[in-house]
Enzyme design. Structure first.
Site, PDB file in Angstrom:
ATOM      1  N   LYS A 173       0.822  -1.221   0.000  1.00 49.17           N
ATOM      2  CA  LYS A 173       0.000   0.000   0.000  1.00 49.17           C
ATOM      3  C   LYS A 173       0.848   1.259   0.000  1.00 49.17           C
ATOM      4  O   LYS A 173       0.512   2.232  -0.670  1.00 49.17           O
ATOM      5  CB  LYS A 173      -0.954   0.003   1.197  1.00 49.17           C
ATOM      6  CG  LYS A 173      -2.053  -1.028   1.037  1.00 49.17           C
ATOM      7  CD  LYS A 173      -3.310  -0.661   1.788  1.00 49.17           C
ATOM      8  CE  LYS A 173      -4.428  -1.579   1.295  1.00 49.17           C
ATOM      9  NZ  LYS A 173      -5.682  -1.417   1.968  1.00 49.17           N
ATOM     10  N   LYS A 181      -5.873  -7.633  -8.636  1.00 52.20           N
ATOM     11  CA  LYS A 181      -7.236  -7.821  -8.149  1.00 52.20           C
ATOM     12  C   LYS A 181      -8.026  -6.517  -8.202  1.00 52.20           C
ATOM     13  O   LYS A 181      -7.454  -5.431  -8.153  1.00 52.20           O
ATOM     14  CB  LYS A 181      -7.234  -8.395  -6.739  1.00 52.20           C
ATOM     15  CG  LYS A 181      -6.982  -7.393  -5.639  1.00 52.20           C
ATOM     16  CD  LYS A 181      -7.301  -8.013  -4.288  1.00 52.20           C
ATOM     17  CE  LYS A 181      -7.389  -6.933  -3.221  1.00 52.20           C
ATOM     18  NZ  LYS A 181      -8.571  -6.065  -3.384  1.00 52.20           N
ATOM     19  N   LYS A 197     -11.395  -1.550  -4.223  1.00 47.76           N
ATOM     20  CA  LYS A 197     -12.296  -0.409  -4.129  1.00 47.76           C
ATOM     21  C   LYS A 197     -11.566   0.923  -4.103  1.00 47.76           C
ATOM     22  O   LYS A 197     -12.135   1.942  -4.490  1.00 47.76           O
ATOM     23  CB  LYS A 197     -13.243  -0.555  -2.948  1.00 47.76           C
ATOM     24  CG  LYS A 197     -12.619  -0.668  -1.579  1.00 47.76           C
ATOM     25  CD  LYS A 197     -13.720  -0.725  -0.529  1.00 47.76           C
ATOM     26  CE  LYS A 197     -13.421  -1.673   0.623  1.00 47.76           C
ATOM     27  NZ  LYS A 197     -12.189  -1.420   1.369  1.00 47.76           N
TER      28      LYS A 197
END
Ligand code: ATP
Ligand code: MG
Length: 351
Positions: free
Chosen positions: A127, A217, A220
């Site tokens: 991240k 993947k 959101k």
């Protein structure tokens, strides 16, 4: 019937949460929501089930804060529309920040957590690599400790985790054992990952892929959202995203996630959203050569699913959700505060 405290203590607890940082995607729906709802339906008779909104986790990465309140409500509505048995007395639905013990225990655990230990977390590495350095917060770094507090406060044994959370669950076990061996029995150590997988008996590996880049993947919080189907997308917009999904140049439909990740992803989406079996869908389309025709069929499935789901969503009663939140928060505050007090006493903060 009101349950007494002795009963409360003896029931094994299952705990799970879903970060409300953005609209949910069909990946979240298929990979997390539906399994959670099914699990709650199956296990609420025998277990206590905590399904919480990790609102403190919502802004470990940057979000639009003016949207957070609505986002939280919207995610809860999505759960209810997906069939969550919200009326069940063993199902607890609460907002993390309404139970201050989460923040308080996190601080205590922080002081027993090694910097190197957190620095090894692969989710942090992934991240933070996507953000500018000045946007990488200490909150993002520290998030596994908050997650440990989320679990330990309620003596939870079972926590369904996908691959991306496995390391965090292992950390939770480590810190619980470390504190227990230093201070005596403070925490219930959650079950090890293989036991979790056995208990939930679910295919934890389901990963819906991004339509534009089917090697990664669907997420959101994706930057553009072009390859992401959100549960709130209009059926028309979602159909367009499907029609412009990336495929390959092989020109023949087959379920081959290595060679044809885009086509494989669409086959999977088609099966899961139409309720047909994977084998059935693959048999129907295998060997056919018109990607256009195939995408059109997938687009129809996706838009029909969204239309149906959004109708259910519109019928959800907000007042019922609020009543559930308030009663669960009152009940869970007591459970969490009892654990916090044990930890506070252990470290010398309370007599
Ligand atoms: P973010 O970009 O904020 O990380 P996300 O879409 O990856 O969002 P998470 O909040 O990380 O979602 O995860 C929520 C739940 O959804 C987890 O249980 C995770 O395993 C599941 N999940 C996330 N993405 C997918 C996907 N593409 N396919 C299936 N399940 C998914
Ligand atoms: Mg994620």
């Amino acid at each position: 019937m009101k349950r007494n405290m002795a009963q409360e203590k003896n029931r094994t607890r299952i705990l799970t949460g879903l970060r409300a940082n953005n609209d949910l995607t069909i990946g979240n729906y298929l990979g997390a929501l539906l399994p959670m709802v099914d699990m709650a339906k199956q296990k609420a008779g025998d277990y206590d089930i905590n399904l919480f909104v990790p609102d403190l986790h919502s802004f470990t990465t940057p979000i639009d804060h003016t949207q957070l309140q609505e986002q939280i409500m919207q995610n809860l509505r999505v759960f209810v529309a997906a069939g969550l048995p919200i009326e069940h007395e063993n199902v607890f639905v609460y907002r993390q920040s309404y139970i201050p013990a989460h923040s308080e225990l996190t601080w205590i655990l922080d002081c027993f957590t090694g910097f190197g230990e957190m620095n090894r977390m692969t989710q942090f590495k992934d991240k933070s690599a996507k953000l500018n350095e000045d946007r990488v917060s200490i909150g993002l770094f520290n998030y596994p400790v908050l997650m440990a507090a989320d679990i330990l406060l309620y003596n939870a044994s079972y926590v369904p985790v996908g691959d991306d959370q496995t390391q965090h669950l292992e950390f939770t076990r480590d810190i619980a054992e470390r504190m227990n061996s230093r201070f005596g029995e403070l925490f219930t150590v959650p079950r090890a990952v293989p036991e979790q997988h056995k208990f939930f008996g679910k295919d934890q590996g389901l990963r819906i892929k991004d339509l534009q880049d089917p090697t990664k993947k669907m997420s959101k919080s994706d930057e553009t959202g072009k390859g992401v189907i959100f549960m709130s997308d209009t059926p028309e917009a979602a159909a367009k995203k499907v029609m412009s999904a990336a495929t390959d140049s092989l020109g023949k439909i087959a379920f081959d996630p290595q060679q044809q990740p885009g086509i494989a992803n669409l086959l999977q989406i088609m099966a899961l959203l139409s309720g047909r079996t994977h084998a059935e869908v693959v048999t129907e389309w295998e060997g056919r050569e018109s990607y256009g025709e195939f995408k059109k069929a997938v687009a129809e499935v996706v838009s029909a699913f969204l239309k149906d789901f959004q109708a259910k969503l519109a019928a959800v009663d907000d007042a019922e959700i609020m009543r559930k939140l308030e009663s669960s928060e009152a009940a869970m505050r007591d459970v969490a505060n009892a654990t916090l007090l044990r930890a506070q006493k252990a470290v010398g903060l309370r007599a």
